[in-house]
Design an enzyme around this catalytic site. Structure first.
Site, PDB file in Angstrom:
ATOM      1  N   ARG A  88       0.863  -1.186   0.000  1.00 13.66           N
ATOM      2  CA  ARG A  88       0.000   0.000   0.000  1.00 13.66           C
ATOM      3  C   ARG A  88       0.898   1.234   0.000  1.00 13.66           C
ATOM      4  NH1 ARG A  88      -3.400  -2.727  -1.630  1.00 13.66           N
ATOM      5  NH2 ARG A  88      -5.446  -3.246  -0.794  1.00 13.66           N
ATOM      6  N   GLU A 111      -3.507   7.710  -5.309  1.00 20.20           N
ATOM      7  CA  GLU A 111      -3.821   6.956  -6.527  1.00 20.20           C
ATOM      8  C   GLU A 111      -5.168   7.412  -7.072  1.00 20.20           C
ATOM      9  OE1 GLU A 111      -3.589   2.811  -5.530  1.00 20.20           O
ATOM     10  OE2 GLU A 111      -1.479   2.926  -5.042  1.00 20.20           O
ATOM     11  N   HIS A 145      -1.182   0.241  -9.661  1.00 20.86           N
ATOM     12  CA  HIS A 145      -1.850  -0.664  -8.708  1.00 20.86           C
ATOM     13  C   HIS A 145      -2.553  -1.787  -9.477  1.00 20.86           C
ATOM     14  CE1 HIS A 145      -3.672  -0.812  -4.401  1.00 20.86           C
ATOM     15  NE2 HIS A 145      -3.540  -2.015  -4.900  1.00 20.86           N
TER      16      HIS A 145
HETATM   17  N1  NAD Z   1      -0.693  -4.410  -5.297  1.00 21.35           N
HETATM   18  C1  NAD Z   1      -1.795  -5.129  -5.226  1.00 21.35           C
HETATM   19  O1  NAD Z   1      -2.584  -5.191  -6.168  1.00 21.35           O
HETATM   20  C2  NAD Z   1      -2.061  -5.919  -3.984  1.00 21.35           C
HETATM   21  C3  NAD Z   1      -2.854  -7.065  -4.077  1.00 21.35           C
HETATM   22  C4  NAD Z   1      -3.052  -7.819  -2.935  1.00 21.35           C
HETATM   23  C5  NAD Z   1      -2.507  -7.410  -1.726  1.00 21.35           C
HETATM   24  N2  NAD Z   1      -1.792  -6.269  -1.651  1.00 21.35           N
HETATM   25  C6  NAD Z   1      -1.232  -5.825  -0.374  1.00 21.35           C
HETATM   26  O2  NAD Z   1      -0.126  -6.629  -0.025  1.00 21.35           O
HETATM   27  C7  NAD Z   1       0.063  -6.576   1.383  1.00 21.35           C
HETATM   28  C8  NAD Z   1       0.351  -7.956   1.952  1.00 21.35           C
HETATM   29  O3  NAD Z   1      -0.740  -8.827   1.696  1.00 21.35           O
HETATM   30  P1  NAD Z   1      -0.757 -10.304   2.315  1.00 21.35           P
HETATM   31  O4  NAD Z   1      -1.902 -11.011   1.653  1.00 21.35           O
HETATM   32  O5  NAD Z   1       0.596 -10.900   2.277  1.00 21.35           O
HETATM   33  O6  NAD Z   1      -1.139  -9.973   3.809  1.00 21.35           O
HETATM   34  P2  NAD Z   1      -0.908 -10.888   5.103  1.00 21.35           P
HETATM   35  O7  NAD Z   1      -1.781 -10.320   6.149  1.00 21.35           O
HETATM   36  O8  NAD Z   1      -1.034 -12.333   4.772  1.00 21.35           O
HETATM   37  O9  NAD Z   1       0.618 -10.641   5.481  1.00 21.35           O
HETATM   38  C9  NAD Z   1       1.078  -9.435   5.994  1.00 21.35           C
HETATM   39  C10 NAD Z   1       2.279  -9.717   6.882  1.00 21.35           C
HETATM   40  O10 NAD Z   1       2.760  -8.451   7.333  1.00 21.35           O
HETATM   41  C11 NAD Z   1       3.145  -8.638   8.681  1.00 21.35           C
HETATM   42  N3  NAD Z   1       3.234  -7.371   9.400  1.00 21.35           N
HETATM   43  C12 NAD Z   1       2.269  -6.727  10.118  1.00 21.35           C
HETATM   44  N4  NAD Z   1       2.785  -5.623  10.692  1.00 21.35           N
HETATM   45  C13 NAD Z   1       4.092  -5.570  10.318  1.00 21.35           C
HETATM   46  C14 NAD Z   1       5.142  -4.667  10.603  1.00 21.35           C
HETATM   47  N5  NAD Z   1       4.965  -3.610  11.400  1.00 21.35           N
HETATM   48  N6  NAD Z   1       6.358  -4.900  10.063  1.00 21.35           N
HETATM   49  C15 NAD Z   1       6.558  -5.993   9.277  1.00 21.35           C
HETATM   50  N7  NAD Z   1       5.601  -6.891   8.992  1.00 21.35           N
HETATM   51  C16 NAD Z   1       4.376  -6.672   9.496  1.00 21.35           C
HETATM   52  C17 NAD Z   1       2.114  -9.579   9.248  1.00 21.35           C
HETATM   53  O11 NAD Z   1       2.599 -10.202  10.434  1.00 21.35           O
HETATM   54  C18 NAD Z   1       1.932 -10.555   8.111  1.00 21.35           C
HETATM   55  O12 NAD Z   1       2.823 -11.652   8.222  1.00 21.35           O
HETATM   56  C19 NAD Z   1      -1.198  -5.929   1.936  1.00 21.35           C
HETATM   57  O13 NAD Z   1      -0.906  -4.561   2.174  1.00 21.35           O
HETATM   58  C20 NAD Z   1      -2.174  -5.996   0.805  1.00 21.35           C
HETATM   59  O14 NAD Z   1      -3.126  -4.977   0.871  1.00 21.35           O
HETATM   60  C21 NAD Z   1      -1.547  -5.521  -2.766  1.00 21.35           C
END
Ligand code: NAD
Length: 349
Positions: free
Chosen positions: A245, A274, A293
């Site tokens: 994000r 965005e 995105h």
């Molecule tokens: N670009 C895109 O189109 C797109 C698509 C899907 C997801 N995303 C984004 O990708 C990101 C990750 O998604 P995901 O499915 O892996 O989520 P997830 O919840 O499975 O994993 C996120 C991880 O981040 C960790 N985390 C939380 N706080 C943290 C911190 N302070 N420092 C380090 N790590 C921390 C959590 O413990 C978890 O392991 C999200 O922000 C999601 O919105 C983007």
């Protein structure tokens, strides 16, 4: 006769001419499921409660679902978001109404991890500059030696976050023979061990990574977690990638670091605003690769999200707890358990 299990699809799944917004979302398994009746809603954002009174489930694209969207009938049991972001949904309103909110981590895991690898290879391989040089013909060819790429063997791949997507990145990157490090205060230690990822402190992550990818959620704790101080810890040869994000990265600080070439480059699928202001200086930099995105948008990503949503609503129809529930406390409520048992009785568990 048993009343049908009624599934609403938000109006933005159809274009103005009635054709599907995303044809890769295969609706056939939903439309042909026994006992299911599905209908498209009229486009409205936020959705209005009266649109949803007679539905058991909602599959939701980009329209907002807030407290005013919760129908009074108490029939709506599940909201299935198409994707994993749910900033468009009032989670508390869902929880208060006993509605399970479901997302589709199985649909996005591989496509987003692939987009991180895409950015890593494009940045380290200097793909964009080489593309531009080639179009200049002879003068471009004459400058080939000025843009040596960076080999990956033995280099360090770091990730801020090793959840669904971060872990998949390391799975995909296994054949590159890199060293893996990550910072994640809530990491699943078993996953880290299995994938050969060394868990490190956040400063060490920024210091050591040759390629640093951001894969944590946006929370009050992670807003601007990538800031000027941490960017200053990175090596001048290092690359930053953000597909999570935009506001996780302080974009002004990143722009300054890229302008000063205190890091080598960045790959960003997400920005703080965005779409961005057309005058945003980040758009003028030659050491950043940008995507709107949508780098993970593939036929398989959209098919996968759709299939996961359909699976989730059909699970509920048959009295099974779906995968990907965000507000898990709902599952503990008596009202939810009763409702699920009732669906199970009506449609077969
Ligand atoms: N670009 C895109 O189109 C797109 C698509 C899907 C997801 N995303 C984004 O990708 C990101 C990750 O998604 P995901 O499915 O892996 O989520 P997830 O919840 O499975 O994993 C996120 C991880 O981040 C960790 N985390 C939380 N706080 C943290 C911190 N302070 N420092 C380090 N790590 C921390 C959590 O413990 C978890 O392991 C999200 O922000 C999601 O919105 C983007």
């Amino acid at each position: 006769m048993t009343a049908p299990f009624r599934v609403a699809l938000s109006g933005d799944f159809r274009k103005a001419d009635g054709s599907p917004t995303f044809p890769d979302f295969d609706l056939a398994p939903l439309m042909s499921a026994p006992g299911v009746e599905a209908a498209f809603l009229e486009s409205a954002s936020p959705l209005r409660a009266e649109q949803l009174e007679d539905f058991d489930a909602l599959i939701l694209l980009a329209h907002r679902f807030d407290a005013g969207s919760v129908p009074a009938s108490g029939r709506l049991a599940v909201v299935a978001r198409f994707g994993v972001g749910y900033d468009t949904v009032d989670v508390e309103a869902c929880t208060n109404a006993g509605i399970a909110l479901v997302i589709t981590p199985d649909g996005v895991r591989r496509p987003v991890a692939v987009s991180i690898v895409t950015l890593m290879l494009a940045l380290t391989g200097k793909l964009m500059v080489k593309d531009r040089m080639t179009r200049e013909a002879a003068p471009g060819y004459a400058r080939r030696g000025e843009h040596m790429g960076v080999g990956l063997v033995g280099r360090t791949l770091g990730s801020l976050g090793i959840g669904n997507i971060g872990a998949e990145l390391f799975r995909l990157a296994q054949p590159f023979d890199m060293t893996f490090i990550a910072h994640d205060p809530y990491a699943d230690q078993a996953v880290a061990a299995e994938l050969g990822i060394e868990l490190v402190g956040i400063e060490e992550l920024f210091r050591r990574a040759d390629v640093l990818s951001v894969s944590c959620p946006l929370t009050p704790e992670t807003r601007h977690i990538v800031n000027a101080e941490r960017l200053a810890l990175m090596q001048p040869s290092a690359y930053l990638i953000n597909t999570a994000r935009g506001p996780i990265v302080d974009q002004k600080a990143l722009t300054a670091a890229l302008q000063a070439r205190s890091i080598a480059g960045a790959g960003l699928d997400v920005l703080e605003d965005e779409p961005p202001d057309p005058d945003d200086p980040i758009l003028t930099l030659d050491n950043v690769i940008l995507a709107p995105h949508a780098l993970c948008w593939t036929d398989q990503c959209f098919a996968g999200n759709g299939a996961a949503d359909v699976r989730a609503v059909l699970d509920v129809q048959h009295g099974r707890v779906p995968r990907g529930v965000v507000n898990r406390e709902v599952l503990e409520s008596e009202a939810w358990k009763r409702r699920l048992a009732d669906y199970g009785r009506r449609f077969g568990g």
